[in-house]
Design a protein around this motif. Structure first.
Motif, PDB file in Angstrom:
ATOM      1  N   UNK A   1       0.846  -1.192   0.000  1.00 56.38           N
ATOM      2  CA  UNK A   1       0.000   0.000   0.000  1.00 56.38           C
ATOM      3  C   UNK A   1       0.884   1.245   0.000  1.00 56.38           C
ATOM      4  N   UNK A   2       0.389   2.282  -0.663  1.00 49.68           N
ATOM      5  CA  UNK A   2       1.089   3.569  -0.701  1.00 49.68           C
ATOM      6  C   UNK A   2       0.083   4.623  -1.136  1.00 49.68           C
ATOM      7  N   UNK A   3       0.481   5.872  -0.985  1.00 51.28           N
ATOM      8  CA  UNK A   3      -0.376   6.993  -1.368  1.00 51.28           C
ATOM      9  C   UNK A   3       0.134   7.547  -2.694  1.00 51.28           C
ATOM     10  N   UNK A   4      -0.635   7.340  -3.746  1.00 51.15           N
ATOM     11  CA  UNK A   4      -0.177   7.752  -5.073  1.00 51.15           C
ATOM     12  C   UNK A   4      -0.161   9.270  -5.236  1.00 51.15           C
ATOM     13  N   UNK A   5      -0.701  10.010  -4.276  1.00 52.64           N
ATOM     14  CA  UNK A   5      -0.633  11.471  -4.335  1.00 52.64           C
ATOM     15  C   UNK A   5       0.745  11.996  -3.961  1.00 52.64           C
TER      16      UNK A   5
ATOM     17  N   UNK B   1       6.814  10.467  -4.433  1.00 47.75           N
ATOM     18  CA  UNK B   1       8.194  10.779  -4.054  1.00 47.75           C
ATOM     19  C   UNK B   1       8.479  10.348  -2.623  1.00 47.75           C
ATOM     20  N   UNK B   2       7.480  10.495  -1.735  1.00 51.23           N
ATOM     21  CA  UNK B   2       7.672  10.078  -0.346  1.00 51.23           C
ATOM     22  C   UNK B   2       7.615   8.561  -0.222  1.00 51.23           C
ATOM     23  N   UNK B   3       6.705   7.940  -0.969  1.00 53.00           N
ATOM     24  CA  UNK B   3       6.560   6.479  -0.883  1.00 53.00           C
ATOM     25  C   UNK B   3       7.730   5.757  -1.535  1.00 53.00           C
ATOM     26  N   UNK B   4       8.294   6.352  -2.570  1.00 54.99           N
ATOM     27  CA  UNK B   4       9.390   5.712  -3.311  1.00 54.99           C
ATOM     28  C   UNK B   4      10.500   6.750  -3.530  1.00 54.99           C
ATOM     29  N   UNK B   5      11.289   7.022  -2.510  1.00 52.58           N
ATOM     30  CA  UNK B   5      12.307   8.080  -2.614  1.00 52.58           C
ATOM     31  C   UNK B   5      13.350   7.815  -3.693  1.00 52.58           C
TER      32      UNK B   5
END
Length: 434
Positions: free
Chosen positions: A59-63, A66-70
Motif C-alpha cells: 500500500x502507498x499513497x499515489x498522491x 516521491x515520499x513512498x518511493x524516494x
C-alpha cells in the motif's frame, strides 16, 4: 448471486473505473469485495462493496509517490520507467498475491477481476484454471496483449502493415523484453517462483494473456487489430460518466458565446506541475478567437498565474455539461478523459508520454480523432498549431463522432457484469457435467 473479488493497485486512475464496475455488480445483486489501498476504503464502501485493505508492504499513497518511493528522485527516461516498474508495480506483487490468497481462503469466490498492473495476479494465473476461480483482466488502459501486428506496449508506436511490420514488431519485442525491461521481467518471474509456481514466458506487462479473458473498457474501433491473439477479449466500452454535481462557476454563462471552446486539463493525478500543459495551452491560445476553459484537477486555480482575457478556470468542472459545448480537448492523455471527450464527439490534442499516455495518444492519432504532440511538455506553438488544425479540419470531429456513437451504444460497466455472469454460469455448468 456471484461472489466477486476485485483487485487494484492503490492508484486513483486504476481504482476509479473499478468502482464503476463495483456499483454495477452490486446493483445486479452480486456480493463484491474490493482489495485495494486504505485511502479508498470509503469510496469502496460507498459503492456497496466490502473493502479489503492491502498489506502495508503493498500500500502507498499515489498522491505523493516521491515520499513512498524516494528512489524515484532524479530519474528520467527509460531509467525512471524501469524503476517504477520494479518498485511500484512488481515489488508489491508478492504481498498482493498473499492478500488475494487470504481473501480466497476467507470466503468462496466465483470470479476475480484484476486491473493489469496488479502484478500479484501473475502468481494467481500461474495456477491451473481448475484449481482457482476464473480470473478476468479488466482493461482500464490500452490493450497490451503481445502480437506480431503491434509494437510493445508503452512505446506509442503505430502498427505497420505487411511482413516488414511483423519483423519490426518482433525486433522491438525482443529489445523491450530482453534488454530494456529485462530486470523487471526477471523480478516478476522470481515473484511467481517465490509463490511456489512456475512462471510462464509471458512478458510481465502482458500477463493478461494468461488470464481466462480480458474485458477491455473501450470499443474495438479504438484498439489495434490482433488476429494472432488467442486470449478471449471482450470489448464493453468505457464506464458511463457519473452525473456531475456541485455549483457551476460564476463564469459558466461565458460558454454561450460564439467562440469555440477549448478545454485543457492535466487530469486529477499528474497535475502537480501546471507548466507542463495547462500554462503552455493558456499562453498558446491567448490571442486566438477561442474561449479556453482550464480544469486544475483539484489544484488551486492560482497555480496557473494570471489568466489571459479569453481564459476561464476552475478546480473541477462537470464533464457532462462541459463537453457538449467543447470544440477541442487538450489533455495529457488519461484513458478515461479521452473516452469522455470521444463520447461527445470532441477531437483531442494529446500531450503525454508517461504511464499509458503514449499509447492513448497513438490510438487517438491512429483513429483520426485528434493529434498527438509526442511530448509531455509541449511548447505553446505546438499546442497552437494543433488546436488550429483540429478547428480547421472537420475530419477530426467526424472521426471522434463516429467513435462517440460506438461508445454511446456500448454497455460499459454493465457489459463487465454480463461477462462475469457468463463466466460464472459456464463454470457452474461445467461442474454439473462432471
Amino acid at each position: 448471486m456471484a461472489a466477486v473479488l476485485l483487485c487494484s493497485t492503490p492508484v486513483h486512475a486504476h481504482v476509479t473505473p473499478l468502482l464503476a464496475v463495483t456499483r454495477a455488480l452490486v446493483s445486479r445483486g452480486h456480493d463484491v469485495r474490493f482489495l485495494t489501498g486504505a485511502r479508498f476504503a470509503a469510496a469502496v464502501e460507498d459503492a456497496g462493496a466490502e473493502h479489503l485493505p492491502l498489506p502495508a508492504e503493498a500500500d502507498f499513497d499515489d498522491r505523493d509517490l516521491a515520499a513512498a518511493f524516494p528512489g524515484r528522485a532524479g530519474r528520467t527516461g527509460l531509467d525512471a520507467i524501469r524503476h517504477d516498474m520494479l518498485e511500484i508495480f512488481v515489488g508489491p506483487g508478492a504481498a498482493q498475491h498473499r492478500a488475494v490468497l487470504d481473501a480466497l481462503a476467507e470466503r468462496p469466490t466465483d470470479v476475480v477481476l484484476v486491473e493489469p498492473l496488479f502484478l500479484g495476479a501473475m502468481a494467481l494465473v500461474a495456477v491451473p484454471a481448475e484449481h482457482r476461480p476464473p480470473v478476468l483482466a479488466l482493461g482500464i488502459f490500452p490493450l497490451g496483449l503481445k502480437s506480431d501486428r503491434t509494437a510493445p506496449f508503452g512505446l506509442g508506436v503505430l502498427p505497420a502493415r505487411g511482413p516488414l511490420g511483423v519483423l519490426r514488431n518482433r525486433a522491438l519485442h525482443r529489445f523491450v523484453e530482453g534488454v530494456a525491461f529485462a530486470a523487471p521481467q526477471r523480478a516478476a518471474q522470481d515473484m511467481v517462483r517465490a509463490a511456489g509456481r512456475e512462471p510462464s514466458s509471458t512478458f510481465f506487462l502482458g500477463w493478461p494473456a494468461d488470464a481466462d479473458a480480458v474485458v477491455q473498457l473501450t470499443v474495438p474501433e479504438l484498439e489495434y487489430p490482433r488476429p494472432d491473439v488467442a486470449t478471449p477479449v471482450r470489448f464493453v466500452g468505457p464506464p458511463r460518466p457519473a452525473p456531475g454535481g456541485g455549483d457551476l462557476p460564476e463564469w459558466w454563462g461565458d460558454l454561450g458565446t460564439r467562440r469555440p471552446v477549448v478545454h485543457v486539463t492535466q487530469g486529477t493525478v499528474a497535475n502537480e506541475d501546471p507548466t507542463q500543459l495547462l500554462v503552455p495551452t493558456l499562453r498558446a491560445l491567448a490571442d486566438e478567437d477561442v474561449l479556453v476553459v482550464a480544469a486544475t484537477g483539484g489544484r488551486p486555480v492560482a497555480s496557473l498565474g494570471a489568466l489571459p482575457a479569453n481564459a476561464r478556470a476552475a478546480e473541477y468542472l462537470p464533464y457532462d455539461a462541459l463537453l457538449p459545448r467543447t470544440s477541442v480537448l487538450v489533455t495529457n492523455g488519461g484513458y478515461g478523459g479521452v473516452h469522455h471527450a470521444l463520447r461527445h464527439g470532441v477531437p483531442v490534442v494529446v500531450a503525454g508520454k508517461t504511464e499509458d499516455k503514449a499509447e492513448v495518444a497513438a490510438r487517438v492519432a491512429w483513429t483520426g480523432a485528434g493529434v498527438r504532440l509526442r511530448t509531455s511538455t509541449p511548447r505553446p506553438g505546438q499546442v497552437r498549431r494543433a488546436v488550429r488544425r483540429l478547428l480547421a479540419d472537420p475530419s477530426y470531429a467526424r472521426a471522434s463522432a463516429r467513435l462517440g456513437e460506438r461508445i454511446a451504444a456500448s454497455p460499459g460497466e454493465d457489459g463487465v457484469v454480463d461477462v462475469v455472469e457468463e463466466v460464472v454460469a459456464a463454470r457452474e455448468a461445467s461442474r454439473a457435467v462432471r
